[in-house]
Design a protein around this motif. Structure first.
Motif, PDB file in Angstrom:
ATOM      1  N   LYS A  83       0.855  -1.186   0.000  1.00 56.95           N
ATOM      2  CA  LYS A  83       0.000   0.000   0.000  1.00 56.95           C
ATOM      3  C   LYS A  83       0.889   1.232   0.000  1.00 56.95           C
ATOM      4  O   LYS A  83       2.060   1.174   0.347  1.00 56.95           O
ATOM      5  N   PHE A  84       0.287   2.316  -0.385  1.00 50.91           N
ATOM      6  CA  PHE A  84       0.986   3.584  -0.250  1.00 50.91           C
ATOM      7  C   PHE A  84       0.308   4.365   0.858  1.00 50.91           C
ATOM      8  O   PHE A  84      -0.920   4.496   0.867  1.00 50.91           O
ATOM      9  N   CYS A  85       1.114   4.832   1.791  1.00 51.14           N
ATOM     10  CA  CYS A  85       0.596   5.538   2.957  1.00 51.14           C
ATOM     11  C   CYS A  85      -0.291   6.691   2.497  1.00 51.14           C
ATOM     12  O   CYS A  85       0.102   7.465   1.622  1.00 51.14           O
ATOM     13  N   THR A  86      -1.450   6.813   3.053  1.00 51.06           N
ATOM     14  CA  THR A  86      -2.378   7.855   2.607  1.00 51.06           C
ATOM     15  C   THR A  86      -1.898   9.250   3.008  1.00 51.06           C
ATOM     16  O   THR A  86      -2.353  10.245   2.466  1.00 51.06           O
ATOM     17  N   LYS A  87      -0.978   9.308   3.943  1.00 50.41           N
ATOM     18  CA  LYS A  87      -0.463  10.614   4.356  1.00 50.41           C
ATOM     19  C   LYS A  87       0.766  11.013   3.544  1.00 50.41           C
ATOM     20  O   LYS A  87       0.787  12.029   2.874  1.00 50.41           O
ATOM     21  N   CYS A  88       1.803  10.168   3.612  1.00 50.75           N
ATOM     22  CA  CYS A  88       3.086  10.597   3.041  1.00 50.75           C
ATOM     23  C   CYS A  88       3.391   9.955   1.698  1.00 50.75           C
ATOM     24  O   CYS A  88       4.398  10.280   1.080  1.00 50.75           O
ATOM     25  N   CYS A  89       2.558   9.017   1.239  1.00 47.03           N
ATOM     26  CA  CYS A  89       2.751   8.347  -0.046  1.00 47.03           C
ATOM     27  C   CYS A  89       3.954   7.408  -0.061  1.00 47.03           C
ATOM     28  O   CYS A  89       4.392   6.964  -1.130  1.00 47.03           O
ATOM     29  N   ASN A  90       4.496   7.113   1.107  1.00 45.98           N
ATOM     30  CA  ASN A  90       5.576   6.144   1.206  1.00 45.98           C
ATOM     31  C   ASN A  90       4.982   4.733   1.116  1.00 45.98           C
ATOM     32  O   ASN A  90       3.796   4.557   1.362  1.00 45.98           O
ATOM     33  N   VAL A  91       5.796   3.726   0.782  1.00 49.62           N
ATOM     34  CA  VAL A  91       5.245   2.364   0.765  1.00 49.62           C
ATOM     35  C   VAL A  91       4.964   1.926   2.196  1.00 49.62           C
ATOM     36  O   VAL A  91       5.661   2.306   3.134  1.00 49.62           O
ATOM     37  N   ILE A  99       5.927   5.227   9.973  1.00 50.22           N
ATOM     38  CA  ILE A  99       6.587   6.505  10.312  1.00 50.22           C
ATOM     39  C   ILE A  99       5.516   7.537  10.660  1.00 50.22           C
ATOM     40  O   ILE A  99       5.590   8.226  11.678  1.00 50.22           O
ATOM     41  N   CYS A 100       4.492   7.623   9.818  1.00 43.96           N
ATOM     42  CA  CYS A 100       3.430   8.616  10.044  1.00 43.96           C
ATOM     43  C   CYS A 100       2.636   8.317  11.324  1.00 43.96           C
ATOM     44  O   CYS A 100       2.097   9.227  11.956  1.00 43.96           O
ATOM     45  N   SER A 101       2.527   7.013  11.661  1.00 45.06           N
ATOM     46  CA  SER A 101       1.697   6.686  12.823  1.00 45.06           C
ATOM     47  C   SER A 101       2.497   6.669  14.132  1.00 45.06           C
ATOM     48  O   SER A 101       1.947   6.445  15.189  1.00 45.06           O
ATOM     49  N   ASN A 102       3.784   6.929  14.044  1.00 46.66           N
ATOM     50  CA  ASN A 102       4.630   6.937  15.233  1.00 46.66           C
ATOM     51  C   ASN A 102       4.402   8.233  16.018  1.00 46.66           C
ATOM     52  O   ASN A 102       4.740   9.329  15.547  1.00 46.66           O
ATOM     53  N   ILE A 103       3.834   8.131  17.188  1.00 49.54           N
ATOM     54  CA  ILE A 103       3.464   9.356  17.922  1.00 49.54           C
ATOM     55  C   ILE A 103       4.680  10.090  18.483  1.00 49.54           C
ATOM     56  O   ILE A 103       4.606  11.250  18.847  1.00 49.54           O
ATOM     57  N   ALA A 104       5.822   9.413  18.518  1.00 53.28           N
ATOM     58  CA  ALA A 104       7.027  10.071  19.018  1.00 53.28           C
ATOM     59  C   ALA A 104       7.608  11.060  18.003  1.00 53.28           C
ATOM     60  O   ALA A 104       8.454  11.879  18.340  1.00 53.28           O
ATOM     61  N   ARG A 105       7.152  10.970  16.762  1.00 55.45           N
ATOM     62  CA  ARG A 105       7.732  11.856  15.738  1.00 55.45           C
ATOM     63  C   ARG A 105       6.931  13.149  15.629  1.00 55.45           C
ATOM     64  O   ARG A 105       5.701  13.154  15.827  1.00 55.45           O
ATOM     65  N   LYS A 106       7.631  14.226  15.295  1.00 49.67           N
ATOM     66  CA  LYS A 106       6.978  15.536  15.201  1.00 49.67           C
ATOM     67  C   LYS A 106       6.286  15.656  13.862  1.00 49.67           C
ATOM     68  O   LYS A 106       6.939  15.697  12.818  1.00 49.67           O
ATOM     69  N   LYS A 107       4.968  15.747  13.892  1.00 46.06           N
ATOM     70  CA  LYS A 107       4.290  15.807  12.606  1.00 46.06           C
ATOM     71  C   LYS A 107       4.205  17.228  12.051  1.00 46.06           C
ATOM     72  O   LYS A 107       3.710  17.443  10.960  1.00 46.06           O
ATOM     73  N   GLN A 108       4.743  18.180  12.823  1.00 44.63           N
ATOM     74  CA  GLN A 108       4.743  19.567  12.316  1.00 44.63           C
ATOM     75  C   GLN A 108       5.926  19.826  11.381  1.00 44.63           C
ATOM     76  O   GLN A 108       6.006  20.859  10.740  1.00 44.63           O
ATOM     77  N   ILE A 109       6.880  18.870  11.350  1.00 40.28           N
ATOM     78  CA  ILE A 109       8.020  19.036  10.436  1.00 40.28           C
ATOM     79  C   ILE A 109       7.952  17.957   9.361  1.00 40.28           C
ATOM     80  O   ILE A 109       7.895  16.764   9.683  1.00 40.28           O
ATOM     81  N   VAL A 110       7.900  18.392   8.115  1.00 38.48           N
ATOM     82  CA  VAL A 110       7.786  17.427   7.022  1.00 38.48           C
ATOM     83  C   VAL A 110       8.959  17.581   6.066  1.00 38.48           C
ATOM     84  O   VAL A 110       9.280  18.687   5.638  1.00 38.48           O
ATOM     85  N   THR A 125      20.281   8.048   8.637  1.00 40.15           N
ATOM     86  CA  THR A 125      21.146   9.001   9.344  1.00 40.15           C
ATOM     87  C   THR A 125      20.730   9.102  10.821  1.00 40.15           C
ATOM     88  O   THR A 125      21.504   9.571  11.651  1.00 40.15           O
ATOM     89  N   GLN A 126      19.481   8.712  11.128  1.00 40.60           N
ATOM     90  CA  GLN A 126      18.911   8.798  12.485  1.00 40.60           C
ATOM     91  C   GLN A 126      18.979  10.215  13.052  1.00 40.60           C
ATOM     92  O   GLN A 126      19.097  10.408  14.246  1.00 40.60           O
ATOM     93  N   GLN A 127      18.922  11.195  12.155  1.00 40.41           N
ATOM     94  CA  GLN A 127      19.027  12.592  12.581  1.00 40.41           C
ATOM     95  C   GLN A 127      17.705  13.332  12.425  1.00 40.41           C
ATOM     96  O   GLN A 127      17.594  14.482  12.806  1.00 40.41           O
ATOM     97  N   PHE A 128      16.720  12.670  11.847  1.00 37.27           N
ATOM     98  CA  PHE A 128      15.488  13.376  11.539  1.00 37.27           C
ATOM     99  C   PHE A 128      14.320  12.748  12.275  1.00 37.27           C
ATOM    100  O   PHE A 128      14.094  11.547  12.185  1.00 37.27           O
ATOM    101  N   ASN A 129      13.574  13.591  12.984  1.00 35.43           N
ATOM    102  CA  ASN A 129      12.503  13.068  13.813  1.00 35.43           C
ATOM    103  C   ASN A 129      11.134  13.592  13.383  1.00 35.43           C
ATOM    104  O   ASN A 129      10.181  13.597  14.156  1.00 35.43           O
ATOM    105  N   GLY A 130      11.068  14.084  12.149  1.00 35.37           N
ATOM    106  CA  GLY A 130       9.776  14.547  11.657  1.00 35.37           C
ATOM    107  C   GLY A 130       9.165  13.498  10.755  1.00 35.37           C
ATOM    108  O   GLY A 130       9.529  12.327  10.806  1.00 35.37           O
ATOM    109  N   LEU A 131       8.232  13.924   9.909  1.00 38.10           N
ATOM    110  CA  LEU A 131       7.607  13.005   8.963  1.00 38.10           C
ATOM    111  C   LEU A 131       8.101  13.309   7.542  1.00 38.10           C
ATOM    112  O   LEU A 131       8.781  14.301   7.317  1.00 38.10           O
ATOM    113  N   TYR A 132       7.713  12.437   6.609  1.00 37.78           N
ATOM    114  CA  TYR A 132       8.152  12.606   5.222  1.00 37.78           C
ATOM    115  C   TYR A 132       6.974  12.890   4.310  1.00 37.78           C
ATOM    116  O   TYR A 132       5.816  12.661   4.660  1.00 37.78           O
TER     117      TYR A 132
END
Lengths: 233, 361
Positions: A83-91, A99-110, A125-132
């Motif tokens: 499937k393709f994620c309905t939010k970020c279009c990732n597989v 990634i999108c459903s992980n509540i620990a990630r900041k959804k205000q940064i895309v 890189t484990q440096q990014f904690n937002g969404l895609y």
């Protein structure tokens, strides 16, 4: 026997070309149509030529039948159920990806990327904690890709809905990447959103001497305070 | 100074395997028609520009019936040895390396080994279409300014995208001004840089041309080279806005630096129409020598000069003046080709300039 004949005719350049030229492989002769069909299917994949395709198929023949069955099933299931994620279009395996459903990630940064491979690269890189947000390509009329072929509308919708505060563009630094970046930024010019792009300049481990002038000039313009590097360590 | 010591050709044009050694600053290559004199000059051009002066496809330069070629040249510059090699693989992939390291982008090589070629068909530069004159201007400026070359490459890529976009708009009967705005902005950034460089370059270049013209022609004729560009009147931004409707209609970009031209005049009349054959040739040589001169001033050393079949071009006296300048005053390495070895020998004996004669065949 045939090869021997060709070598004898070496002075005849046409015969030598027959050995070397890729069209020789196009006329590969198979003892089995099943084999030929399988080779043709493999050869449709990117980066796989006829010779490699033949090698792969011959390998599968040597394997136990159930392993090949498992291989085929895995592929078929992947294609059918992916499937393709309905939010970020990732597989994704689910409606909304993990990634999108992980509540620990900041959804205000895309972070906006071209394709799924870029998500994997940035994640590692484990440096990014937002969404895609996966665009599915970049604007390139020459390749028949306009804004409508990309997931730009979905991105604009998402920005409103999720109250996104910052958009980070991580697109390839080339003309089409820039076109896409400028196009989306223009669409957002009336909205209170911070738009940034990943830094462009000299790669770590690179050499100044071999950097082209544009890159070097850009690195000078976007120079960084040394403190920002030190604090990262 | 920049000096090419030797040249090795493998499967290049009519050469299956050949090595040339160059001993002095002036080398003349002689031989009958079709023996491959020009091919040697073109190989040197390849070393400097990573491409042929005459043919656009690399494949056209491979020896008949073969696949791939190799050109190697041993340059020295200010005492440093710099080997350059160009390899066309059997697969059609081209590799360029200098001093043992491969270039990622060929554009990085341009300008390191400046070179000016003068060939018989170059008179097209004066009487032919504007494309040749733009390409002449771009060749000079790209060798002097690496950023210019990069901007030019970008400009052409954006232009292709823009034209494709205009075509797709016509096909789908839709318009997307927001996307065209973005493409225009990108085009403006590169186009304005190109315009500024061309515009700044012309006045000084014109003076050089004028000087060379009077010394070749033996008398001062008021020739002038001027830069023609719509950008001289208004900004590219305005031009693109003005032409937007027309561009949508015609499905291509009708304005920009890709439409620029050089205008040649004599006594304020268009040179194309009024000049004689001899005057055209004089102007051609003036343009090329002015190119060599500005390159020399900018680089601090003289570019290589490649003169193909020059004896066919001018009368004895003009030829004498020209050779004397090129081979003794200019101070760079010169390669000439001619069908008659005797004519070469005599001309250089008269001028008392040492000459290395390579007789082919």
């Amino acid at each position: 026997m045939q090869l021997h004949l060709l070598l004898q005719q070496r002075s005849n350049s046409a015969a030598v070309i027959l050995i070397l030229h890729p069209s020789y492989f196009r006329s590969m002769s198979f003892s089995s149509t099943l084999l030929e069909q399988a080779v043709n299917e493999f050869a449709k994949l990117p980066g796989i030529g006829k010779k490699t395709a033949l090698r792969l198929v011959l390998h599968l023949i040597k394997q136990p039948a159930e392993e090949t069955q498992f291989f085929a099933d895995t592929l078929a299931r992947m294609r059918k159920e992916i499937k393709f994620c309905t939010k970020c279009c990732n597989v994704s395996d689910t409606e909304v990806c993990n990634i999108c459903s992980n509540i620990a990630r900041k959804k205000q940064i895309v972070c906006v990327v071209e394709n799924i491979r870029d998500v994997i690269a940035i994640e590692s890189t484990q440096q990014f904690n937002g969404l895609y947000h996966v665009l599915g390509g970049v604007i390139s009329p020459l390749d028949g890709i306009g804004p409508d072929q990309l997931t730009i509308e979905a991105l604009l919708h998402r920005i409103k809905e999720d109250e996104v505060e910052e958009l980070i563009f991580a697109l390839n630094p080339n003309i089409q990447g820039d076109t896409t970046l400028f196009y989306i930024s223009k669409k957002l010019k009336d909205q209170p959103i911070k738009i940034t792009t990943i830094a462009r300049g000299i790669a770590f481990g690179g050499e100044l001497e071999y950097a082209d002038e544009l890159t070097l000039a850009r690195s000078l313009q976007n120079r960084q305070p040394v403190a920002s590097y030190v604090s990262m360590k | 100074m920049l000096f090419l010591q030797s040249l090795q050709l493998v499967q290049f044009k009519n050469y299956s395997h050949q090595t040339f050694r160059f001993e002095g600053p002036v080398t003349a290559i002689t031989g009958a028609n079709g023996i491959g004199k020009t091919n040697v000059l073109d190989a040197i051009h390849y070393l400097c520009f990573t491409k042929s002066y005459f043919q656009s496809g690399d494949g056209m330069n491979v020896q008949h019936g073969m696949q791939g070629f190799r050109i190697e040249g041993q340059f020295t510059l200010a005492g440093e040895a710099l080997p350059v090699s160009i390899v066309l693989r059997e697969t059609g992939k081209k590799e360029v390396s200098c001093n043992g390291s491969l270039y990622e982008k060929f554009s990085h090589h341009i300008g390191r080994f400046p070179c000016v070629m003068i060939a018989p068909d170059d008179v097209e530069l004066i009487i032919g279409g504007s494309e040749m004159r733009r390409s002449f201007l771009d060749t000079v400026l790209s060798q002097m300014d690496a950023v210019y070359l990069q901007q030019l490459i970008s400009y052409n890529k954006i232009l292709q995208q823009r034209n494709s976009f205009l075509k797709s708009c016509a096909q789908t009967q839709t318009r997307n001004n927001a996307l065209l705005d973005v493409l225009d902005e990108q085009l403006i950034a590169a186009g304005t840089y190109i315009f500024t460089k061309r515009n700044d370059f012309l006045p000084g270049f014109n003076e050089q041309v004028l000087q060379f013209y009077s010394s070749i022609a033996g008398k001062a004729e008021p020739v002038a080279v001027t830069y023609e560009s719509k950008l001289r009147e208004t900004s590219l931004e305005n031009l693109l806005q003005q032409c937007r409707e027309k561009d949508y209609q015609l499905q291509r970009s009708t304005t920009g630096v890709h439409r620029d031209d050089l205008y040649f005049s004599m006594n304020d009349e268009p040179f194309k129409q009024t000049a004689s054959q001899g005057q055209r040739k004089s102007l051609l040589f003036s343009l090329k020598l002015a190119e060599a001169e500005v390159l020399k001033q900018q680089k601090g050393f003289a570019p290589l000069l490649l003169l193909d079949d020059v004896f066919e071009k001018l009368d004895q006296e003009r030829m004498h003046n020209l050779l004397n300048y090129v081979c003794s005053q200019f101070g760079g390495q010169v390669f000439l080709t001619d069908t008659h070895p005797e004519r070469m020998k005599n001309a250089f004996a008269d001028m008392q300039i040492p000459l290395q004669l390579i007789e082919l065949g």
